[in-house]
Design an enzyme around this catalytic site. Sequence first.
Site, PDB file in Angstrom:
ATOM      1  N   ARG A 144       0.849  -1.199   0.000  1.00 54.37           N
ATOM      2  CA  ARG A 144       0.000   0.000   0.000  1.00 54.37           C
ATOM      3  C   ARG A 144       0.874   1.234   0.000  1.00 54.37           C
ATOM      4  O   ARG A 144       2.023   1.201   0.412  1.00 54.37           O
ATOM      5  CB  ARG A 144      -0.913  -0.013   1.234  1.00 54.37           C
ATOM      6  CG  ARG A 144      -2.003  -1.062   1.110  1.00 54.37           C
ATOM      7  CD  ARG A 144      -2.842  -1.146   2.369  1.00 54.37           C
ATOM      8  NE  ARG A 144      -3.524   0.110   2.637  1.00 54.37           N
ATOM      9  CZ  ARG A 144      -3.555   0.701   3.842  1.00 54.37           C
ATOM     10  NH1 ARG A 144      -2.955   0.162   4.864  1.00 54.37           N
ATOM     11  NH2 ARG A 144      -4.192   1.827   3.997  1.00 54.37           N
TER      12      ARG A 144
ATOM     13  N   ARG B 143      -0.567   4.448  19.217  1.00 52.94           N
ATOM     14  CA  ARG B 143       0.370   4.585  20.329  1.00 52.94           C
ATOM     15  C   ARG B 143      -0.253   3.997  21.592  1.00 52.94           C
ATOM     16  O   ARG B 143      -1.464   4.022  21.722  1.00 52.94           O
ATOM     17  CB  ARG B 143       0.669   6.068  20.581  1.00 52.94           C
ATOM     18  CG  ARG B 143       1.386   6.727  19.431  1.00 52.94           C
ATOM     19  CD  ARG B 143       1.182   8.222  19.454  1.00 52.94           C
ATOM     20  NE  ARG B 143      -0.224   8.584  19.372  1.00 52.94           N
ATOM     21  CZ  ARG B 143      -0.727   9.725  19.821  1.00 52.94           C
ATOM     22  NH1 ARG B 143       0.015  10.583  20.425  1.00 52.94           N
ATOM     23  NH2 ARG B 143      -2.007  10.012  19.687  1.00 52.94           N
TER      24      ARG B 143
ATOM     25  N   LYS C 297       3.047  -7.247  12.258  1.00 49.79           N
ATOM     26  CA  LYS C 297       2.234  -7.444  11.048  1.00 49.79           C
ATOM     27  C   LYS C 297       2.541  -8.806  10.413  1.00 49.79           C
ATOM     28  O   LYS C 297       3.686  -9.130  10.132  1.00 49.79           O
ATOM     29  CB  LYS C 297       2.531  -6.316  10.051  1.00 49.79           C
ATOM     30  CG  LYS C 297       1.726  -6.408   8.762  1.00 49.79           C
ATOM     31  CD  LYS C 297       1.763  -5.086   8.018  1.00 49.79           C
ATOM     32  CE  LYS C 297       1.201  -5.205   6.616  1.00 49.79           C
ATOM     33  NZ  LYS C 297       1.052  -3.913   5.946  1.00 49.79           N
TER      34      LYS C 297
END
Length: 315
Positions: free
Chosen positions: A115, A311, A180
């Site tokens: 992306r 965060r 990820k």
Amino acid sequence: MLQHLSDGKFHSGSEIGRLFSVSRTAVWKALGKLEEFGVAVESHKGKGYRILGGLDLLDRSAILSSLSADVKARIAEFLVFPAVDSTNKLLMDSMARQGEYHLVTTEMQTAGRGRRGKVWVSPFAKNVYLSIGFELHGGPEALSGLSLVAGISVVRALGALGVEGAQLKWPNDIWVDGRKLAGILVELQGEATTSWQVVVGVGLNVKMSERDGEGIDQPWVALDELASLRRSDIVASMVESLVSIIEQFKRFGFSAFREEWERHDLICGNDVQVNEGEISGRAIGVDAVGALKIDTSSGCVVVNAGEVSVRPNVS
Ligand code: BTN
């Protein structure tokens, strides 16, 4: 030859030469070429050649034979390549197609697309790179939530393989334990008002080594840390789940998946920033079309597209 050496055992040059009716020099040259694919072939005087650790190559017939009859019947084309530039690009470049679903998978990509113009690291025989092309009818609303639904399909595919705990980071990253595991790239061509040619590409790390992943700019994980699975089984589970979910999506849209999304939502309740601080606040889930809802100091803001950073736990 790759197939023959994929067992990780030693095979002599003359044995391989006999099998493929070529000279031992031709075998040596051909195996040298494998270096170009990043496959290290070890040669040992007296023992021959071997690929240390073997290779888990894709098996097209095994993939097809584990699909359900309904899904198989909808597949117009299923291509498996040793290498392509990008499975998404390949489908995007040949959009005028007959039939319902077109699938492309490959051992490696030389120009894998991520992306936001990023490169998707795509080493040989290590991960899963899969694209599916199909048509969606309707205006822009027909696409609402599609990329989120594609993410859900990966979570479902993993669940069917016994891998639980995958989470979705809006809009469609798949994360496990703060890293990820997989990403999705949706690309479109269309008549904007009547129909869309859609390509959904999924990249999932399976056996990627630290060295392969050196250039990746965020924490990542490979599936082999969580489960020992063959790449063909992973591809089959993903195809099954993608086709079934797209069929459901065509009929019911995103609203049918909202609850399922919420069950796997990684960022809900976290302080987030969109597009490097353009918007910041607390993520409070998604709306009926899959847009991200953020509670900011000036009220609730709805975001349709963007890069979200979270965060303090996940970046
Ligand atoms: C992301 O950046 O998270 C999206 C990554 C998508 C990668 C997949 S691999 C198969 C398909 N072909 C590509 O070139 N990209 C997608």
